[in-house]
Design a protein around this motif. Structure first.
Motif, PDB file in Angstrom:
ATOM      1  N   ARG A 166      -0.256   7.734  13.402  1.00 59.60           N
ATOM      2  CA  ARG A 166       0.497   8.921  12.950  1.00 59.60           C
ATOM      3  C   ARG A 166       1.687   9.105  13.887  1.00 59.60           C
ATOM      4  NH1 ARG A 166      -0.209  15.105  13.680  1.00 59.60           N
ATOM      5  NH2 ARG A 166       0.324  16.001  11.653  1.00 59.60           N
ATOM      6  N   VAL A 167       2.873   8.792  13.399  1.00 53.88           N
ATOM      7  CA  VAL A 167       4.067   8.819  14.235  1.00 53.88           C
ATOM      8  C   VAL A 167       4.544  10.259  14.399  1.00 53.88           C
ATOM      9  CG1 VAL A 167       6.483   8.114  14.415  1.00 53.88           C
ATOM     10  CG2 VAL A 167       4.748   6.484  13.619  1.00 53.88           C
ATOM     11  N   VAL A 168       4.644  10.700  15.663  1.00 54.39           N
ATOM     12  CA  VAL A 168       5.043  12.086  15.953  1.00 54.39           C
ATOM     13  C   VAL A 168       6.094  12.172  17.058  1.00 54.39           C
ATOM     14  CG1 VAL A 168       2.788  12.969  15.235  1.00 54.39           C
ATOM     15  CG2 VAL A 168       3.190  12.439  17.658  1.00 54.39           C
ATOM     16  N   CYS A 169       6.563  11.019  17.564  1.00 52.90           N
ATOM     17  CA  CYS A 169       7.512  11.026  18.673  1.00 52.90           C
ATOM     18  C   CYS A 169       8.019   9.610  18.879  1.00 52.90           C
ATOM     19  CB  CYS A 169       6.831  11.531  19.948  1.00 52.90           C
ATOM     20  SG  CYS A 169       5.504  10.454  20.539  1.00 52.90           S
ATOM     21  N   MET A 170       8.862   9.422  19.895  1.00 50.16           N
ATOM     22  CA  MET A 170       9.425   8.100  20.144  1.00 50.16           C
ATOM     23  C   MET A 170       8.357   7.106  20.576  1.00 50.16           C
ATOM     24  SD  MET A 170      12.458   6.877  19.762  1.00 50.16           S
ATOM     25  CE  MET A 170      12.638   5.096  19.640  1.00 50.16           C
ATOM     26  N   ASN A 171       7.409   7.558  21.388  1.00 51.03           N
ATOM     27  CA  ASN A 171       6.393   6.631  21.879  1.00 51.03           C
ATOM     28  C   ASN A 171       5.416   6.211  20.783  1.00 51.03           C
ATOM     29  OD1 ASN A 171       7.002   5.975  24.539  1.00 51.03           O
ATOM     30  ND2 ASN A 171       6.232   7.915  25.300  1.00 51.03           N
ATOM     31  N   THR A 172       5.007   7.146  19.928  1.00 51.69           N
ATOM     32  CA  THR A 172       4.125   6.742  18.829  1.00 51.69           C
ATOM     33  C   THR A 172       4.878   5.871  17.822  1.00 51.69           C
ATOM     34  OG1 THR A 172       4.531   8.926  17.855  1.00 51.69           O
ATOM     35  CG2 THR A 172       2.425   8.597  18.979  1.00 51.69           C
ATOM     36  N   LEU A 173       6.190   6.071  17.712  1.00 57.05           N
ATOM     37  CA  LEU A 173       6.989   5.182  16.871  1.00 57.05           C
ATOM     38  C   LEU A 173       6.971   3.768  17.423  1.00 57.05           C
ATOM     39  CD1 LEU A 173       8.887   4.670  14.515  1.00 57.05           C
ATOM     40  CD2 LEU A 173      10.775   5.507  15.935  1.00 57.05           C
ATOM     41  N   ARG A 174       7.088   3.647  18.765  1.00 54.35           N
ATOM     42  CA  ARG A 174       6.996   2.310  19.375  1.00 54.35           C
ATOM     43  C   ARG A 174       5.622   1.689  19.122  1.00 54.35           C
ATOM     44  NH1 ARG A 174       9.313   5.166  23.974  1.00 54.35           N
ATOM     45  NH2 ARG A 174      11.560   4.764  24.088  1.00 54.35           N
ATOM     46  N   ALA A 175       4.570   2.499  19.230  1.00 47.19           N
ATOM     47  CA  ALA A 175       3.217   1.992  19.019  1.00 47.19           C
ATOM     48  C   ALA A 175       3.030   1.523  17.593  1.00 47.19           C
ATOM     49  CB  ALA A 175       2.190   3.079  19.350  1.00 47.19           C
TER      50      ALA A 175
END
Length: 326
Positions: A166-175
């Motif tokens: 679940r993308v919620v920020c820049m770091n989760t987008l990278r993940a």
């Protein structure tokens, strides 16, 4: 900050950073999603200049850089985004959100999170693929997401990817991007030419996401069917935490990090799901939970989880888990 969040919303569940506008239901239209994301602004193009300095140190008249242009955002006072090549083609936020129209109309995707990152340099939207959640074992559900992102910085391509993150920020987008890269579940388009001519509203994107999700679920279910002895569990933990390890690390002591992971395995999230206990799946989840929620200080942990040593630990754990079921 690790999240690099500027504006945006989330549906139903708070994000880890808590900076979003939390709403109860999915936006019904792309315009509503764009508004809630705080992305109702345009990107404009301007000539790029530099000021030469003569030998006496006097600044001369500005000179145009012929192969460059400057991107500014128009909300309020113009704000600098990037300097790019002349062949760079801007993909406006309006077009980014309009792309979701058929998915919203068919109600097979709900735009669960969307926002603006890096002061407008990155736009993202995370759509939950509705009706396709699956249980690895009874009581242990994973959910699929269709994620789209685009940049106004000359660095980020338009990307469409499928993920269980679940993308919620820049770091989760990278993940999410890292996960999709490994599974070949990402489509990238550079900022060149006519974006709208290349955009597709085809439901094949959602169908591909569902097929990819089915493959991931089968891998996870295979992990949940494969049992681990206590010794195999300790081997898995030690090898996940370190590229270099010795048998005595398993026989004598796991060390503090290893013992923490072992405790997470016994007491952490999902430990009460009896169908998964003592399996490769429970071991893998113990390592990822420890990295994401228990290891180190908050911001350092989040950054490491998706970029540094924490990401490497999770990658090793996943490869070891796949090896165990092969």
């Amino acid at each position: 900050m690790a999240h690099e969040w500027e504006t945006g919303y989330a549906v139903g569940q708070r994000t880890w950073h808590g900076l979003e506008n939390l709403i109860a239901t999915y936006p019904e239209t792309w315009r509503e999603a764009q508004h809630l994301a705080g992305a109702e602004w345009k990107v404009t193009e301007h000539p790029a200049f530099y000021r030469p300095i003569d030998l006496s140190g006097l600044e001369l008249d500005p000179v145009v850089i012929p192969d460059k242009k400057v991107l500014l955002r128009t909300s309020g006072s113009p704000r600098y985004l990037a300097t790019v090549g002349q062949d760079y083609s801007v993909y406006q936020n309006e077009d980014f959100f309009r792309w979701w129209t058929p998915f919203l109309a068919e109600k097979n995707v709900g735009l669960e999170v969307a926002g603006v990152l890096r002061q407008g340099r990155v736009i993202f939207a995370c759509g939950r693929v509705l009706g396709d959640a699956a249980n690895v074992v009874p009581g242990d559900e994973i959910r699929p997401y269709l994620v789209r992102t685009s940049g106004h910085d000359g660095l980020h391509a338009k990307s469409t990817l499928f993920t269980t993150v679940r993308v919620v920020c820049m770091n989760t987008l990278r993940a999410a991007t890292s996960e999709a890269d490994k599974g070949g579940q990402i489509l990238r388009e550079i900022h060149r030419g006519d974006h709208l001519a290349r955009d597709t509203y085809s439901q094949e994107v959602a169908d591909l996401a569902r097929r990819s999700f089915a493959i991931s679920v089968e891998q996870y279910r295979a992990m949940a069917r494969k049992g681990f002895s206590d010794l195999e569990l300790k081997h898995f933990i030690v090898q996940s935490l370190s590229r270099t390890w010795d048998e005595k690390d398993v026989r004598e002591s796991l060390g503090r990090p290893g013992e923490d992971v072992l405790r997470t395995h016994e007491l952490g999230y999902g430990a009460d799901v009896h169908a998964a206990r003592g399996t490769v799946w429970s071991a893998y989840n113990a390592v990822t939970e420890w990295v994401d929620h228990h290891r180190g200080q908050e911001h350092a942990r989040v950054t490491s989880s998706f970029e540094g040593q924490g990401a490497a630990i999770k990658d090793r754990a996943f490869e070891l888990a796949l090896a165990a079921i092969s």
